[in-house]
Design a protein around this motif. Structure first.
Motif, PDB file in Angstrom:
ATOM      1  N   LYS A  52      47.367  -4.415  86.252  1.00  0.00           N
ATOM      2  CA  LYS A  52      46.984  -5.548  85.313  1.00  0.00           C
ATOM      3  C   LYS A  52      45.835  -5.081  84.785  1.00  0.00           C
ATOM      4  CE  LYS A  52      50.052  -8.348  87.046  1.00  0.00           C
ATOM      5  NZ  LYS A  52      51.437  -8.177  86.546  1.00  0.00           N
ATOM      6  N   PRO A  53      45.470  -5.675  83.515  1.00  0.00           N
ATOM      7  CA  PRO A  53      44.133  -5.310  82.918  1.00  0.00           C
ATOM      8  C   PRO A  53      42.904  -5.680  83.808  1.00  0.00           C
ATOM      9  CG  PRO A  53      45.462  -6.383  81.299  1.00  0.00           C
ATOM     10  CD  PRO A  53      46.175  -6.430  82.794  1.00  0.00           C
ATOM     11  N   GLU A  54      41.834  -4.785  83.591  1.00  0.00           N
ATOM     12  CA  GLU A  54      40.618  -5.103  84.395  1.00  0.00           C
ATOM     13  C   GLU A  54      39.433  -5.342  83.470  1.00  0.00           C
ATOM     14  OE1 GLU A  54      39.929  -1.082  85.933  1.00  0.00           O
ATOM     15  OE2 GLU A  54      41.759  -1.207  87.296  1.00  0.00           O
ATOM     16  N   THR A  55      38.615  -6.168  83.923  1.00  0.00           N
ATOM     17  CA  THR A  55      37.546  -6.468  83.313  1.00  0.00           C
ATOM     18  C   THR A  55      36.326  -6.375  84.255  1.00  0.00           C
ATOM     19  OG1 THR A  55      37.482  -8.705  83.976  1.00  0.00           O
ATOM     20  CG2 THR A  55      38.373  -8.110  81.734  1.00  0.00           C
ATOM     21  N   ALA A  56      35.011  -6.210  83.894  1.00  0.00           N
ATOM     22  CA  ALA A  56      33.985  -6.045  84.847  1.00  0.00           C
ATOM     23  C   ALA A  56      32.670  -6.416  83.797  1.00  0.00           C
ATOM     24  CB  ALA A  56      34.040  -4.349  85.106  1.00  0.00           C
ATOM     25  N   TRP A  57      31.784  -6.777  84.724  1.00  0.00           N
ATOM     26  CA  TRP A  57      30.222  -7.039  84.214  1.00  0.00           C
ATOM     27  C   TRP A  57      29.538  -5.989  84.782  1.00  0.00           C
ATOM     28  CZ3 TRP A  57      28.890 -10.327  80.443  1.00  0.00           C
ATOM     29  CH2 TRP A  57      29.495 -11.334  79.883  1.00  0.00           C
ATOM     30  N   THR A  58      28.778  -5.401  83.742  1.00  0.00           N
ATOM     31  CA  THR A  58      27.502  -4.324  84.187  1.00  0.00           C
ATOM     32  C   THR A  58      26.309  -4.752  83.859  1.00  0.00           C
ATOM     33  OG1 THR A  58      29.429  -2.767  83.715  1.00  0.00           O
ATOM     34  CG2 THR A  58      26.960  -1.922  83.848  1.00  0.00           C
ATOM     35  N   PHE A  59      25.338  -4.590  84.851  1.00  0.00           N
ATOM     36  CA  PHE A  59      23.964  -5.127  84.448  1.00  0.00           C
ATOM     37  C   PHE A  59      23.014  -3.764  84.849  1.00  0.00           C
ATOM     38  CE2 PHE A  59      26.341  -8.640  85.911  1.00  0.00           C
ATOM     39  CZ  PHE A  59      25.894  -9.581  85.052  1.00  0.00           C
ATOM     40  N   ASP A  60      22.070  -3.612  84.079  1.00  0.00           N
ATOM     41  CA  ASP A  60      21.036  -2.427  84.806  1.00  0.00           C
ATOM     42  C   ASP A  60      19.632  -2.733  84.026  1.00  0.00           C
ATOM     43  OD1 ASP A  60      20.367  -0.675  82.151  1.00  0.00           O
ATOM     44  OD2 ASP A  60      22.696  -0.607  81.999  1.00  0.00           O
ATOM     45  N   VAL A  61      18.649  -1.982  84.625  1.00  0.00           N
ATOM     46  CA  VAL A  61      17.320  -2.267  84.112  1.00  0.00           C
ATOM     47  C   VAL A  61      16.863  -0.985  84.075  1.00  0.00           C
ATOM     48  CG1 VAL A  61      15.170  -3.040  84.994  1.00  0.00           C
ATOM     49  CG2 VAL A  61      17.158  -4.354  85.680  1.00  0.00           C
ATOM     50  N   GLY A  62      15.896  -0.847  83.007  1.00  0.00           N
ATOM     51  CA  GLY A  62      15.456   0.444  82.676  1.00  0.00           C
ATOM     52  C   GLY A  62      13.767   0.379  82.518  1.00  0.00           C
ATOM     53  N   ASN A  63      13.153   1.622  82.825  1.00  0.00           N
ATOM     54  CA  ASN A  63      11.768   1.634  82.801  1.00  0.00           C
ATOM     55  C   ASN A  63      11.330   2.696  82.248  1.00  0.00           C
ATOM     56  OD1 ASN A  63       9.112   0.725  83.329  1.00  0.00           O
ATOM     57  ND2 ASN A  63       9.222   1.511  85.675  1.00  0.00           N
ATOM     58  N   GLN A  64      10.501   2.745  81.090  1.00  0.00           N
ATOM     59  CA  GLN A  64      10.090   4.009  80.378  1.00  0.00           C
ATOM     60  C   GLN A  64       8.764   3.990  80.089  1.00  0.00           C
ATOM     61  OE1 GLN A  64      12.280   4.150  76.550  1.00  0.00           O
ATOM     62  NE2 GLN A  64      10.660   5.429  75.608  1.00  0.00           N
ATOM     63  N   VAL A  65       7.981   5.128  80.552  1.00  0.00           N
ATOM     64  CA  VAL A  65       6.510   5.417  80.243  1.00  0.00           C
ATOM     65  C   VAL A  65       6.337   6.521  79.213  1.00  0.00           C
ATOM     66  CG1 VAL A  65       4.144   5.619  81.611  1.00  0.00           C
ATOM     67  CG2 VAL A  65       5.959   4.384  82.553  1.00  0.00           C
ATOM     68  N   ARG A  66       5.468   6.377  78.406  1.00  0.00           N
ATOM     69  CA  ARG A  66       5.194   7.521  77.414  1.00  0.00           C
ATOM     70  C   ARG A  66       3.518   7.707  77.836  1.00  0.00           C
ATOM     71  NH1 ARG A  66       8.041   7.548  71.759  1.00  0.00           N
ATOM     72  NH2 ARG A  66       9.983   6.808  72.522  1.00  0.00           N
ATOM     73  N   LEU A  67       3.288   9.055  78.383  1.00  0.00           N
ATOM     74  CA  LEU A  67       1.881   9.624  78.221  1.00  0.00           C
ATOM     75  C   LEU A  67       1.867  10.978  77.534  1.00  0.00           C
ATOM     76  CD1 LEU A  67       1.560   9.150  82.073  1.00  0.00           C
ATOM     77  CD2 LEU A  67       0.604   7.860  80.355  1.00  0.00           C
ATOM     78  N   GLY A  68       1.164  10.652  76.170  1.00  0.00           N
ATOM     79  CA  GLY A  68       1.043  11.655  75.143  1.00  0.00           C
ATOM     80  C   GLY A  68       2.423  12.061  74.715  1.00  0.00           C
ATOM     81  N   SER A  69       2.900  13.458  74.896  1.00  0.00           N
ATOM     82  CA  SER A  69       3.919  13.883  74.439  1.00  0.00           C
ATOM     83  C   SER A  69       5.080  13.719  75.507  1.00  0.00           C
ATOM     84  CB  SER A  69       3.898  15.396  73.922  1.00  0.00           C
ATOM     85  OG  SER A  69       3.513  16.242  74.888  1.00  0.00           O
ATOM     86  N   HIS A  70       4.920  13.215  76.737  1.00  0.00           N
ATOM     87  CA  HIS A  70       5.685  13.119  77.980  1.00  0.00           C
ATOM     88  C   HIS A  70       6.277  11.712  78.099  1.00  0.00           C
ATOM     89  CE1 HIS A  70       4.311  17.283  78.971  1.00  0.00           C
ATOM     90  NE2 HIS A  70       3.200  16.782  79.024  1.00  0.00           N
ATOM     91  N   GLU A  71       7.549  11.758  78.505  1.00  0.00           N
ATOM     92  CA  GLU A  71       8.009  10.212  78.733  1.00  0.00           C
ATOM     93  C   GLU A  71       8.874  10.469  79.812  1.00  0.00           C
ATOM     94  OE1 GLU A  71      12.097   9.059  76.286  1.00  0.00           O
ATOM     95  OE2 GLU A  71      10.053   8.613  75.026  1.00  0.00           O
ATOM     96  N   LEU A  72       8.808   9.367  80.784  1.00  0.00           N
ATOM     97  CA  LEU A  72       9.544   9.295  82.002  1.00  0.00           C
ATOM     98  C   LEU A  72      10.603   8.013  81.807  1.00  0.00           C
ATOM     99  CD1 LEU A  72       9.990   9.912  84.906  1.00  0.00           C
ATOM    100  CD2 LEU A  72       7.976   8.400  85.341  1.00  0.00           C
ATOM    101  N   LYS A  73      11.877   8.194  81.866  1.00  0.00           N
ATOM    102  CA  LYS A  73      12.604   7.275  82.065  1.00  0.00           C
ATOM    103  C   LYS A  73      13.272   6.782  83.146  1.00  0.00           C
ATOM    104  CE  LYS A  73      14.011   7.477  77.257  1.00  0.00           C
ATOM    105  NZ  LYS A  73      15.090   7.708  76.234  1.00  0.00           N
ATOM    106  N   ILE A  74      13.521   5.599  83.954  1.00  0.00           N
ATOM    107  CA  ILE A  74      14.139   5.464  85.193  1.00  0.00           C
ATOM    108  C   ILE A  74      14.933   4.343  84.720  1.00  0.00           C
ATOM    109  CG2 ILE A  74      13.941   4.643  87.362  1.00  0.00           C
ATOM    110  CD1 ILE A  74      11.009   5.961  87.638  1.00  0.00           C
ATOM    111  N   THR A  75      16.313   4.400  85.316  1.00  0.00           N
ATOM    112  CA  THR A  75      17.096   3.296  85.203  1.00  0.00           C
ATOM    113  C   THR A  75      17.867   2.872  86.525  1.00  0.00           C
ATOM    114  OG1 THR A  75      19.108   4.529  84.497  1.00  0.00           O
ATOM    115  CG2 THR A  75      17.786   3.805  82.623  1.00  0.00           C
TER     116      THR A  75
END
Length: 75
Positions: A52-75
């Motif tokens: 049968k057809p499938e449905t799903a719900w997806t949730f996520d949280v992301g966190n992003q920090v920029r320090l000068g020319s550097h960037e950190l991303k965490i999801t």
């Protein structure tokens, strides 16, 4: 038939170098012709005509920090 797959994203910036993102989405997948009827014996793949057809719900949280020319991303 028609299916709607909504998506909502919110970004909050508690500070100029910091961003938090929150995502929620709904997805839909109908079985393909191969899923339903494509028996392929050499790989032991057997079709399933009862899928049968499938449905799903997806949730996520992301966190992003920029320090000068550097960037950190965490999801």
């Amino acid at each position: 038939g028609n299916q709607v797959s909504p998506r909502l994203t919110t970004v909050i910036r508690p500070a100029s170098i910091w961003a938090l993102s929150f995502n929620a989405s709904r997805s839909f997948r109908a079985p393909s012709f191969f899923d339903l009827y494509g028996d392929y014996i050499p790989t032991n793949f057997l079709a399933n005509r009862n899928l049968k057809p499938e449905t799903a719900w997806t949730f996520d949280v992301g966190n992003q920090v920029r320090l000068g020319s550097h960037e950190l991303k965490i999801t």
